[in-house]
Design an enzyme around this catalytic site. Structure first.
Site, PDB file in Angstrom:
ATOM      1  N   LYS A 194       1.120  14.393   1.175  1.00  0.00           N
ATOM      2  CA  LYS A 194      -0.220  14.717   0.656  1.00  0.00           C
ATOM      3  C   LYS A 194      -0.372  16.222   0.394  1.00  0.00           C
ATOM      4  O   LYS A 194      -1.322  16.659  -0.220  1.00  0.00           O
ATOM      5  CB  LYS A 194      -1.293  14.246   1.634  1.00  0.00           C
ATOM      6  CG  LYS A 194      -1.368  12.724   1.773  1.00  0.00           C
ATOM      7  CD  LYS A 194      -2.429  12.309   2.793  1.00  0.00           C
ATOM      8  CE  LYS A 194      -2.381  10.831   3.146  1.00  0.00           C
ATOM      9  NZ  LYS A 194      -3.063   9.965   2.172  1.00  0.00           N
ATOM     10  N   HIS A 233       0.795  -1.239   0.000  1.00  0.00           N
ATOM     11  CA  HIS A 233       0.000   0.000   0.000  1.00  0.00           C
ATOM     12  C   HIS A 233       0.822   1.281   0.000  1.00  0.00           C
ATOM     13  O   HIS A 233       0.268   2.362   0.147  1.00  0.00           O
ATOM     14  CB  HIS A 233      -0.930   0.047   1.209  1.00  0.00           C
ATOM     15  CG  HIS A 233      -2.025  -0.960   1.173  1.00  0.00           C
ATOM     16  ND1 HIS A 233      -3.267  -0.695   0.640  1.00  0.00           N
ATOM     17  CD2 HIS A 233      -2.069  -2.232   1.600  1.00  0.00           C
ATOM     18  CE1 HIS A 233      -4.027  -1.765   0.760  1.00  0.00           C
ATOM     19  NE2 HIS A 233      -3.327  -2.721   1.332  1.00  0.00           N
ATOM     20  N   THR A 284      -8.451   6.830  -2.006  1.00  0.00           N
ATOM     21  CA  THR A 284      -9.803   6.301  -2.227  1.00  0.00           C
ATOM     22  C   THR A 284     -10.856   7.382  -2.010  1.00  0.00           C
ATOM     23  O   THR A 284     -11.945   7.305  -2.571  1.00  0.00           O
ATOM     24  CB  THR A 284     -10.105   5.087  -1.318  1.00  0.00           C
ATOM     25  OG1 THR A 284      -9.578   5.339  -0.014  1.00  0.00           O
ATOM     26  CG2 THR A 284      -9.491   3.833  -1.864  1.00  0.00           C
ATOM     27  N   LYS A 303     -14.620   8.696  -3.946  1.00  0.00           N
ATOM     28  CA  LYS A 303     -15.893   9.041  -3.290  1.00  0.00           C
ATOM     29  C   LYS A 303     -16.352  10.434  -3.716  1.00  0.00           C
ATOM     30  O   LYS A 303     -17.543  10.667  -3.950  1.00  0.00           O
ATOM     31  CB  LYS A 303     -15.727   8.994  -1.764  1.00  0.00           C
ATOM     32  CG  LYS A 303     -15.333   7.623  -1.247  1.00  0.00           C
ATOM     33  CD  LYS A 303     -14.804   7.674   0.184  1.00  0.00           C
ATOM     34  CE  LYS A 303     -14.103   6.360   0.521  1.00  0.00           C
ATOM     35  NZ  LYS A 303     -13.312   6.428   1.760  1.00  0.00           N
TER      36      LYS A 303
HETATM   37  C1  26V Z   1       2.499   5.678   5.211  1.00  0.00           C
HETATM   38  C2  26V Z   1       3.708   6.242   5.473  1.00  0.00           C
HETATM   39  C3  26V Z   1       4.076   7.451   4.717  1.00  0.00           C
HETATM   40  C4  26V Z   1       5.217   8.194   5.309  1.00  0.00           C
HETATM   41  C5  26V Z   1       6.287   7.279   5.793  1.00  0.00           C
HETATM   42  C6  26V Z   1       5.850   6.233   6.750  1.00  0.00           C
HETATM   43  C7  26V Z   1       4.520   5.674   6.443  1.00  0.00           C
HETATM   44  C8  26V Z   1       4.074   4.579   7.152  1.00  0.00           C
HETATM   45  C9  26V Z   1       2.856   4.011   6.879  1.00  0.00           C
HETATM   46  C10 26V Z   1       2.086   4.561   5.916  1.00  0.00           C
HETATM   47  C11 26V Z   1       0.770   3.957   5.640  1.00  0.00           C
HETATM   48  C12 26V Z   1       0.914   2.964   4.574  1.00  0.00           C
HETATM   49  C13 26V Z   1      -0.268   2.183   4.318  1.00  0.00           C
HETATM   50  C14 26V Z   1      -1.434   2.993   3.833  1.00  0.00           C
HETATM   51  O1  26V Z   1      -2.293   3.380   4.581  1.00  0.00           O
HETATM   52  N1  26V Z   1      -1.497   3.210   2.549  1.00  0.00           N
HETATM   53  C15 26V Z   1      -2.658   3.796   1.903  1.00  0.00           C
HETATM   54  O2  26V Z   1      -3.442   2.720   1.431  1.00  0.00           O
HETATM   55  C16 26V Z   1      -4.608   3.141   0.756  1.00  0.00           C
HETATM   56  C17 26V Z   1      -5.383   1.914   0.385  1.00  0.00           C
HETATM   57  O3  26V Z   1      -4.664   1.155  -0.532  1.00  0.00           O
HETATM   58  C18 26V Z   1      -4.238   3.977  -0.460  1.00  0.00           C
HETATM   59  O4  26V Z   1      -5.413   4.434  -1.083  1.00  0.00           O
HETATM   60  C19 26V Z   1      -3.382   5.157  -0.035  1.00  0.00           C
HETATM   61  O5  26V Z   1      -2.939   5.861  -1.177  1.00  0.00           O
HETATM   62  C20 26V Z   1      -2.189   4.676   0.769  1.00  0.00           C
HETATM   63  O6  26V Z   1      -1.462   5.759   1.306  1.00  0.00           O
END
Ligand code: 26V
Length: 798
Positions: A542, A349, A644, A648
């Site tokens: 973002k 993800h 997502t 919406k």
């Molecule tokens: C994000 C980040 C970003 C900065 C660095 C550390 C870190 C650690 C964890 C995360 C979250 C990653 C998982 C997540 O929530 N991804 C999201 O998943 C959604 C469903 O697939 C997608 O629509 C989003 O774009 C994505 O950010």
């Protein structure tokens, strides 16, 4: 299911009477909600039992979606809608003098997720039930969901989200007969048993009880009910002497106490590893037990079972399945490995490498000594096998699981499974070309794309009932069951009457949101203004700050020229920052201080308003999204895996203002260039900067007076009460070279915003764009996404 209003009224009256010992009119909304839930449970329980019976009778293959987060929000209305009794119940309650909205609002959001990843998992549960595929969820029953956000003096304050309240989770059922034990800590050594087989011997392991609570996932219009299994932890009675103090017991209860609220950095905390292992081990154990009831050989478990690893959090699954198969059920390693790989699949993800979990080997070994040994064995075999095949050492080193005393969980998920997917086309391409390129070269057949989706029913029929009625009036009600019928709207987009109708629906949704804004923040906003919305977790990538830079520019433009001809704008934000994410919290503070500054400045003549709505969650999204004119999707190209909320907004008629990132690209492909506003660098341009190291933000700042003026606003005292946060932001943009290229994209963003202003002035043209967005949003139904998972990855039958 079938239900008459009269029967419902009888059942509901009885339930209130029985549960609260009162007559219906005396029931508070919460009491009415609890009783209503009881009635609904009675209705669906036989369907649920029947479904379970049928799945085991037909010996259907089942997919288990392992996810550390599920974010369904409220369930009452979806459950009613999906059972086909929403209107009946609403009418029945109305006859009894009860306001359905009040009852609905008495339900606390089930917020066992941070953001997109958890919401997607919940969407998939709904869509699995709706499409009829046997797909069950496996996760944790947190007592506290994602924190409740309050804004105090412009700062985010986090409060616990005790979503159980006094009524608990009305939908769940505890399943004592499926309890299993999970082992942690201790020492493990290997010893030959009587048959000469080398077996692990555990010393001083901590044994915990995993207790499942099942939450029904009701399919839409098909009486089909799947299961979301959430695990809780308990201390086994026979070991209670090991936990003599309250503190000892608390340490155990901590395992399922709270959801980690951090989606901004990977922390490597022991408790988190325990959470991940706990749900994974418990899930796999019950899966094996139910598979064995079919009297089939374990080495073929992949024929009846798929286990999906949602992000790396359950990525210990291949190793744990190996442990169970080899240690507990006596399978040969090679046979166990073959079936494990065929059973497991993984979704990535994010490409942000800092988000990929890596555990310190020492910590891991201490918590999970036997799993650690198994991971070493998997890694050794992997390395030897590739070396034998002549793969170059660098590739082997890049892809192996254990290196530099760390365990790379994504690598385990990829090596231990047969499928790796990204969540939007661009994201999957980036995985193949960049982040996971070495794996792609080694195992191209494992890679595939599954663009995310949303549950259209929640975002139209539930969140936007007036919009839904307008659609009914225009193309009939068929779209409610077959979302692809929305495409019929394409032919009607030139009809001025229809456009006027849809325009009015949007105005009404805006009025509802305006009332909420007034009530919760005291800010007056006009529905004649463009409602320009950015709601999502707060993250540097973002780029909420880019939005803010533009707001500051507008502020100065209006200060210079109060008569500036612009369509009034309301910028609406909703965003939670991870509690430890300092920069993100500073951005929230600045949004709030800038809101104070502009909202109170009479010289701006109400042309510019800024609103920060606290505690953004699924329920608030249901209010905000249908009221948006502009959907801000402005992440730095390549960073947002999919997004997502963008889908919406599209489905409810907002126009997307976006970079070419994540699923925005696919939205553009659906609506065409004329019905979306795209700006900024694309992924290739961003990558060129990375390759050439040629970005110098101070240069941009010094050579562009507009940008300089906007950035200086953070440090020249214009914005009250935010000196230290302003400095932090200034430094991020200038001293630290603006990691997410805000200044580089600034002018393009300003131009795109000017384009929005121009487009909105032509009411009919704007309404046409809005309608075409709705008309082409069917592509993003999670029913179709999950069908692709079911067919391509899991090979299920419905
Ligand atoms: C994000 C980040 C970003 C900065 C660095 C550390 C870190 C650690 C964890 C995360 C979250 C990653 C998982 C997540 O929530 N991804 C999201 O998943 C959604 C469903 O697939 C997608 O629509 C989003 O774009 C994505 O950010």
């Amino acid at each position: 299911m079938q239900l008459t209003k009269e029967k419902f009224i009888r059942d509901f009256k009885d339930a209130v009477h029985e549960a609260q010992l009162i007559k219906v009119p005396a029931a508070t909304p919460t009491e009415a909600f609890v009783s209503l839930a009881k009635v609904i449970r009675k209705y669906y329980t036989p369907l649920w039992l029947e479904r379970n019976r049928k799945i085991s009778e037909d010996q259907k293959k089942v997919a288990y979606y392992f996810s550390i987060e599920f974010l369904p929000g409220r369930m009452l209305e979806t459950n009613l809608l999906n059972l086909g009794i929403l209107d009946t119940v609403k009418e029945g309650l109305a006859d009894l003098g009860i306001d359905f909205e009040e009852v609905k609002n008495a339900e606390h959001d089930m917020a066992l997720g941070n953001g997109g990843l958890g919401r997607l998992a919940a969407a998939f549960m709904d869509s699995l039930a709706t499409t009829g595929y046997p797909g069950f969820g496996n996760g944790l029953r947190y007592k506290y969901g994602l924190f409740k956000q309050r804004i105090v003096d412009g700062y985010q304050v986090e409060l616990p989200d005790s979503w159980f309240g006094s009524i608990g989770n009305v939908w769940e059922t505890r399943k004592d007969h499926d309890i299993v034990d999970v082992k942690l800590f201790g020492n493990v050594y290997l010893q030959a048993n009587e048959e000469g087989r080398i077996m692990p011997v555990y010393e001083n392991a901590q044994i915990l009880r995993a207790v499942p609570y099942d939450v029904p996932q009701i399919g839409f219009g098909n009486d089909n009910i799947n299961n979301l299994r959430l695990w809780d932890v308990e201390i086994p009675e026979e070991y209670e002497l090991n936990y003599p103090t309250v503190a000892d017991r608390r340490r155990v209860q901590d395992i399922t106490a709270t959801l980690y609220p951090d989606d901004s950095s990977y922390e490597g905390k022991e408790l988190r590893l325990i959470q991940e292992y706990f749900m994974t081990s418990a899930g796999l154990q019950t899966i094996i037990q139910s598979y064995l009831k079919q009297n089939r050989p374990l080495e073929n478990i992949h024929e009846k079972v798929s286990v999906h690893i949602n992000d790396t959090h359950p990525a210990v699954a291949p190793a744990e399945l190996m442990r169970l198969l080899v240690d507990d059920y006596g399978l040969e390693w090679d046979k166990a490995w073959q079936t494990t790989v065929k059973t497991m699949s993984y979704t990535n993800h994010t490409i942000l490498s800092e988000a990929l979990e890596k555990w310190d080997a020492e910590l891991f070994k201490n918590v999970l000594p036997r799993v650690y040994q198994i991971i070493l064995e998997i890694d050794n075999r992997y390395v030897a096998e590739l070396a034998q095949k002549g793969v170059n050492p660098e590739t082997i080193e890049n892809t192996r699981i254990v290196k530099n005393d760390q365990i790379h969980m994504a690598n385990l998920a990829i090596i231990g499974g047969h499928s790796v997917n990204g969540v939007a086309k661009l994201h999957t391409e980036l995985l193949k070309d960049d982040t996971l390129h070495d794996f792609f070269v080694l195992f191209p057949e494992k890679f595939n794309n599954k663009t995310n989706g949303i549950v259209q029913r929640r975002w139209t029929q539930i969140a936007a009932p007036e919009l839904s009625e307008a659609i009914d009036k225009t193309i009939g009600t068929g779209w409610r069951t077959d979302i692809h019928e929305l495409r019929k709207l394409n032919e009607l987009a030139d009809n001025p009457e229809i456009l006027a109708d849809f325009y009015q629906v949007k105005q009404d949704a805006k009025a509802k949101l305006a009332a909420y804004i007034k009530e919760t923040t005291g800010i007056d906003v006009s529905t004649d203004a463009i409602f320009d919305v950015q709601v999502k977790r707060l993250h540097a990538y973002k780029r909420q700050l880019l939005n803010l830079l533009h707001i500051i520019k507008l502020y100065w433009d209006l200060k210079d020229n109060p008569d500036l001809d612009m369509v009034p704008r309301v910028f609406i934000f909703g965003a939670k920052a991870a509690p430890g994410y300092h920069f993100a919290k500073s951005v929230i503070k600045l949004i709030n201080e800038i809101a104070n500054l502009v909202n109170q400045d009479a010289s701006l003549q109400g042309k510019l308003k800024v609103v920060f709505l606290e505690n953004y969650n699924v329920s608030l999204a249901e209010l905000i999204i249908p009221a948006a004119n502009v959907s801000e999707q402005i992440s730095l190209a390549s960073k947002e895996a999919s997004g997502t909320s963008n889908m919406k907004f599209m489905m409810t008629g907002a126009v997307t203002l976006a970079t070419l990132d994540g699923a925005n690209i696919e939205i553009k492909d659906e609506v065409g260039d004329d019905n979306i506003v795209i700006f900024g660098m694309d992924k290739d341009e961003v990558y060129q900067h990375y390759a050439n190291h040629d970005y110098y933000s101070r240069g941009v700042y010094e050579s562009n007076p507009t940008i300089k003026r906007v950035v200086d606003t953070f440090v020249n005292g214009t914005i009250p009460n935010s000196a230290s946060e302003g400095t932090e932001i200034y430094e991020a943009l200038i001293t630290h070279n603006d990691e997410y290229f805000l200044l580089e994209d600034f002018e393009a963003y300003v131009a795109a915003q000017a384009q929005i202003d121009a487009l909105y002035r032509d009411k009919e043209k704007w309404s046409r764009m809005s309608l075409l967005n709705i008309a082409n949003s069917d592509k993003f139904t999670s029913d179709d996404t999950i069908t692709q998972y079911a067919q391509d990855i899991w090979q299920l039958e419905n």
